[in-house]
Design a protein around this motif. Structure first.
Motif, PDB file in Angstrom:
ATOM      1  N   UNK A 244       0.859  -1.185   0.000  1.00 55.74           N
ATOM      2  CA  UNK A 244       0.000   0.000   0.000  1.00 55.74           C
ATOM      3  C   UNK A 244       0.899   1.239   0.000  1.00 55.74           C
ATOM      4  N   UNK A 245       0.702   2.059  -1.051  1.00 56.29           N
ATOM      5  CA  UNK A 245       1.437   3.326  -1.157  1.00 56.29           C
ATOM      6  C   UNK A 245       0.476   4.418  -0.733  1.00 56.29           C
ATOM      7  N   UNK A 246       0.870   5.194   0.258  1.00 56.56           N
ATOM      8  CA  UNK A 246      -0.008   6.273   0.698  1.00 56.56           C
ATOM      9  C   UNK A 246       0.806   7.398   1.310  1.00 56.56           C
TER      10      UNK A 246
ATOM     11  N   UNK B 220       8.416  -3.546   0.746  1.00 56.05           N
ATOM     12  CA  UNK B 220       7.711  -3.307   2.005  1.00 56.05           C
ATOM     13  C   UNK B 220       6.203  -3.447   1.827  1.00 56.05           C
ATOM     14  N   UNK B 221       5.495  -3.745   2.924  1.00 59.07           N
ATOM     15  CA  UNK B 221       4.033  -3.825   2.857  1.00 59.07           C
ATOM     16  C   UNK B 221       3.408  -2.437   2.793  1.00 59.07           C
ATOM     17  N   UNK B 222       4.013  -1.495   3.491  1.00 60.60           N
ATOM     18  CA  UNK B 222       3.487  -0.129   3.546  1.00 60.60           C
ATOM     19  C   UNK B 222       4.598   0.835   3.124  1.00 60.60           C
ATOM     20  N   UNK B 223       4.336   1.698   2.155  1.00 59.68           N
ATOM     21  CA  UNK B 223       5.296   2.744   1.775  1.00 59.68           C
ATOM     22  C   UNK B 223       4.598   4.091   1.930  1.00 59.68           C
ATOM     23  N   UNK B 224       5.225   4.969   2.711  1.00 60.80           N
ATOM     24  CA  UNK B 224       4.609   6.239   3.092  1.00 60.80           C
ATOM     25  C   UNK B 224       5.266   7.418   2.382  1.00 60.80           C
ATOM     26  N   UNK B 225       4.442   8.333   1.865  1.00 59.83           N
ATOM     27  CA  UNK B 225       4.954   9.574   1.277  1.00 59.83           C
ATOM     28  C   UNK B 225       3.854  10.630   1.346  1.00 59.83           C
ATOM     29  N   UNK B 226       4.209  11.875   0.995  1.00 60.16           N
ATOM     30  CA  UNK B 226       3.175  12.907   0.970  1.00 60.16           C
ATOM     31  C   UNK B 226       2.312  12.731  -0.277  1.00 60.16           C
TER      32      UNK B 226
ATOM     33  N   UNK C 198      -3.269  -3.120   6.078  1.00 63.37           N
ATOM     34  CA  UNK C 198      -2.618  -4.335   5.559  1.00 63.37           C
ATOM     35  C   UNK C 198      -2.881  -5.542   6.458  1.00 63.37           C
ATOM     36  N   UNK C 199      -2.958  -5.296   7.775  1.00 61.12           N
ATOM     37  CA  UNK C 199      -3.305  -6.365   8.715  1.00 61.12           C
ATOM     38  C   UNK C 199      -4.727  -6.847   8.454  1.00 61.12           C
ATOM     39  N   UNK C 200      -5.633  -5.891   8.379  1.00 69.35           N
ATOM     40  CA  UNK C 200      -7.062  -6.190   8.376  1.00 69.35           C
ATOM     41  C   UNK C 200      -7.547  -6.715   7.034  1.00 69.35           C
ATOM     42  N   UNK C 201      -7.061  -6.111   5.955  1.00 67.57           N
ATOM     43  CA  UNK C 201      -7.650  -6.429   4.654  1.00 67.57           C
ATOM     44  C   UNK C 201      -6.770  -7.315   3.790  1.00 67.57           C
ATOM     45  N   UNK C 202      -5.485  -7.315   4.049  1.00 67.10           N
ATOM     46  CA  UNK C 202      -4.614  -8.156   3.230  1.00 67.10           C
ATOM     47  C   UNK C 202      -4.096  -9.337   4.052  1.00 67.10           C
ATOM     48  N   UNK C 203      -4.308  -9.269   5.364  1.00 64.56           N
ATOM     49  CA  UNK C 203      -3.920 -10.401   6.194  1.00 64.56           C
ATOM     50  C   UNK C 203      -2.429 -10.510   6.463  1.00 64.56           C
ATOM     51  N   UNK C 204      -1.728  -9.389   6.380  1.00 64.71           N
ATOM     52  CA  UNK C 204      -0.286  -9.396   6.683  1.00 64.71           C
ATOM     53  C   UNK C 204      -0.127  -9.294   8.202  1.00 64.71           C
ATOM     54  N   UNK C 205       0.643 -10.200   8.780  1.00 71.30           N
ATOM     55  CA  UNK C 205       0.681 -10.257  10.235  1.00 71.30           C
ATOM     56  C   UNK C 205       1.372  -9.065  10.887  1.00 71.30           C
ATOM     57  N   UNK C 206       2.535  -8.768  10.453  1.00 75.21           N
ATOM     58  CA  UNK C 206       3.289  -7.667  11.067  1.00 75.21           C
ATOM     59  C   UNK C 206       3.820  -6.782   9.936  1.00 75.21           C
ATOM     60  N   UNK C 207       2.940  -5.976   9.332  1.00 75.50           N
ATOM     61  CA  UNK C 207       3.308  -5.273   8.098  1.00 75.50           C
ATOM     62  C   UNK C 207       4.579  -4.425   8.260  1.00 75.50           C
TER      63      UNK C 207
END
Lengths: 337, 337
Positions: free
Chosen positions: A139-141, A220-226, A165-174
């Protein structure tokens, strides 16, 4: 469950939104959809649906529309009769459970904040784009909710992305990374450095900076940017996909050998190219607001719109808003536990 | 003409820089190259060159190197014996005419400003990346020289990009766009809006905002953004290219049909994929400083390095620095004429 669909947004409205609604209703037997827009234009498409679906489609008539050139927050305040504002009002009054729109990204984010309100503790909303990269989904956000971000915004995006990612993709420790112009800690600016410090102190699974090239590689499971960077990036990916498509098409129209080759290769090609067809992954959830809000691409066809609707329905079924609220309240992701 | 080559930078140093130097010398008979780095490691490669080339290669010995995790300006001030600083010193003292390095982008930009100085009137330098998109070449800048930009920086990048495309690519009246999170004038932030206003008032061929998807589609000769966004974008493109490569490779290793198809399609595939192989387009010029400075990608092989060297040589032959200085002085591009 009732989902409000802004049937006048996007390049192929109202035909594709209507067809998308029909597909989604077929898939989810307990789903009803309110199609908001010009009833005269919408009705013909609704009437084509089989009875079991038609009975779950209602039309909310309006002819006012927010366009791409409207100022986001002004248009929400002034265009009270627009399909987008009517949809948000339905969610606010609990008449609808969620909303899907392919309209102006800024107006959707502004409407979500102004009409539904932010989840307590969340400063700014974020749009998350789920990208199918190597061996995982990322998830890029933010990809357009908050153009300029303070460190706290980036930190909260990371929290919300982790929960999603935990809730909807089922990744344990994103795993979480901050997008940066280099992998070394000396890169980035003050905002990114401050966000890094906040995330490092939290209980999130932070793994460092990600560079642009790391996103397609599935770092990575989560990538953060503006929201500015994310928006430019996601649209660039779209453009690269289109370029590839048009270039291959040109190659096999003008040369015999590629044409022969393509015959054999087409299935493989479609699999590979599909990864760059972000449209088919069904919309970007707007996270951090009191409601299930999904933005779909303006060029989306029925399939993508249907995916976005069922995505919104899943978010509602799993109490996505409550789960984000609980996590923020209990401070689970920011190291307060 | 003598070009200083930082032979210790990049992932394949010193082998690939040395080989690149040899290739460039073969192509340009009046070119000499100073290879800066560990002479023991460099000498074996130099000795392999034919006599006519070897006589134009000199080694400047040093073992100090600036690494990716070094702070850009601090490392320039402190690592006086590093290959990068020695190279810049050779340009400053007019011993060399230009410098090529695949080292730390930030250190190259900082070294260019601190040791060569900015062209009068230019606030900040920019790295330009030449992208081969549909039907044209586009220069995207900045891709890493100036992470945070003021409106005046973006305006000057547009001026320098315009001059570059005129002078080196032969575009008569280069079109200019600002990269933004939407095409409507209401998009962007205050910095971008202020830059737009400045560029609109100039005599440049400004055509509006570009979105991410417009870049691969070849919307403009010059696309302007801050160094953070440009850096993330250019690296993302690199990552997408790698993903495509690896995915196609996987497809044809595991399935028979694609393998047969690939045999016929390979030439076409190579042409299309080549567009995403930014590496082969030979480096990013650092514009706005008193010297010909070209940054090459850390993973560059001999071919890319050779292209970067001949690119630097062309910039020198056509008096690139003087042309930018003249244009800025005479105000040709900012509407003062």
């Amino acid at each position: 469950m009732l989902i409000a669909l802004d049937a006048m947004g996007g390049d192929h409205a109202p035909e594709e939104p209507c067809k998308g609604a029909i597909l989604a209703c077929r898939e989810k037997p307990h789903l009803s959809i309110a199609l908001i827009g010009d009833s005269e234009k919408i009705r013909p498409f609704v009437e084509k649906a089989e009875k079991s679906v038609r009975s779950r489609l209602e039309i909310v008539h309006t002819t006012e529309v927010i366009t791409g050139s409207d100022s986001p927050s002004l248009s929400i305040r002034r265009k009270k009769g627009s399909s987008l504002v009517l949809g948000f009002e339905m969610v606010r009054s609990k008449e609808a459970d969620g909303i899907v729109s392919s309209g102006n990204t800024g107006a959707i984010a502004a409407g979500a904040v102004l009409l539904l309100g932010r989840i307590p503790g969340i400063d700014r909303p974020a749009l998350g784009a789920l990208l199918p990269v190597v061996n995982r989904k990322t998830i890029l956000m933010d990809v357009g909710g908050t153009v300029h971000c303070k460190p706290i915004n980036l930190m909260q995006f990371a929290q919300m992305g982790t929960i999603y990612m935990k809730l909807f993709i089922g990744v344990e420790n994103p795993s979480v990374r901050l997008l940066c112009n280099g992998e070394e800690a000396t890169k980035g600016d003050e905002t990114i450095a401050a966000a890094r410090e906040m995330i490092e102190k939290s209980s999130m699974n932070y793994q460092g900076y990600a560079e642009g090239k790391d996103i397609p590689a599935g770092i990575s499971d989560v990538v953060i940017c503006d929201g500015f960077t994310g928006n430019v990036l996601i649209k660039f990916a779209e453009g690269v996909g289109e370029l590839l498509n048009s270039q291959f098409r040109e190659e096999y129209t003008h040369h015999l050998l590629p044409k022969v080759g393509l015959f054999f290769m087409w299935p493989a090609m479609k699999r590979v190219m599909g990864r760059f067809d972000w449209e088919k992954y069904g919309g970007a959830p707007v996270l951090g607001v009191n409601g299930s809000v999904v933005k779909v691409h303006g060029r989306s066809r029925a399939n993508a719109i249907s995916h976005a609707i069922t995505g919104a329905a899943n978010f509602i079924e799993r109490s996505g808003v409550d789960r984000i609220r609980e996590a923020i309240e209990s401070g689970i992701e920011n190291g307060n536990n």
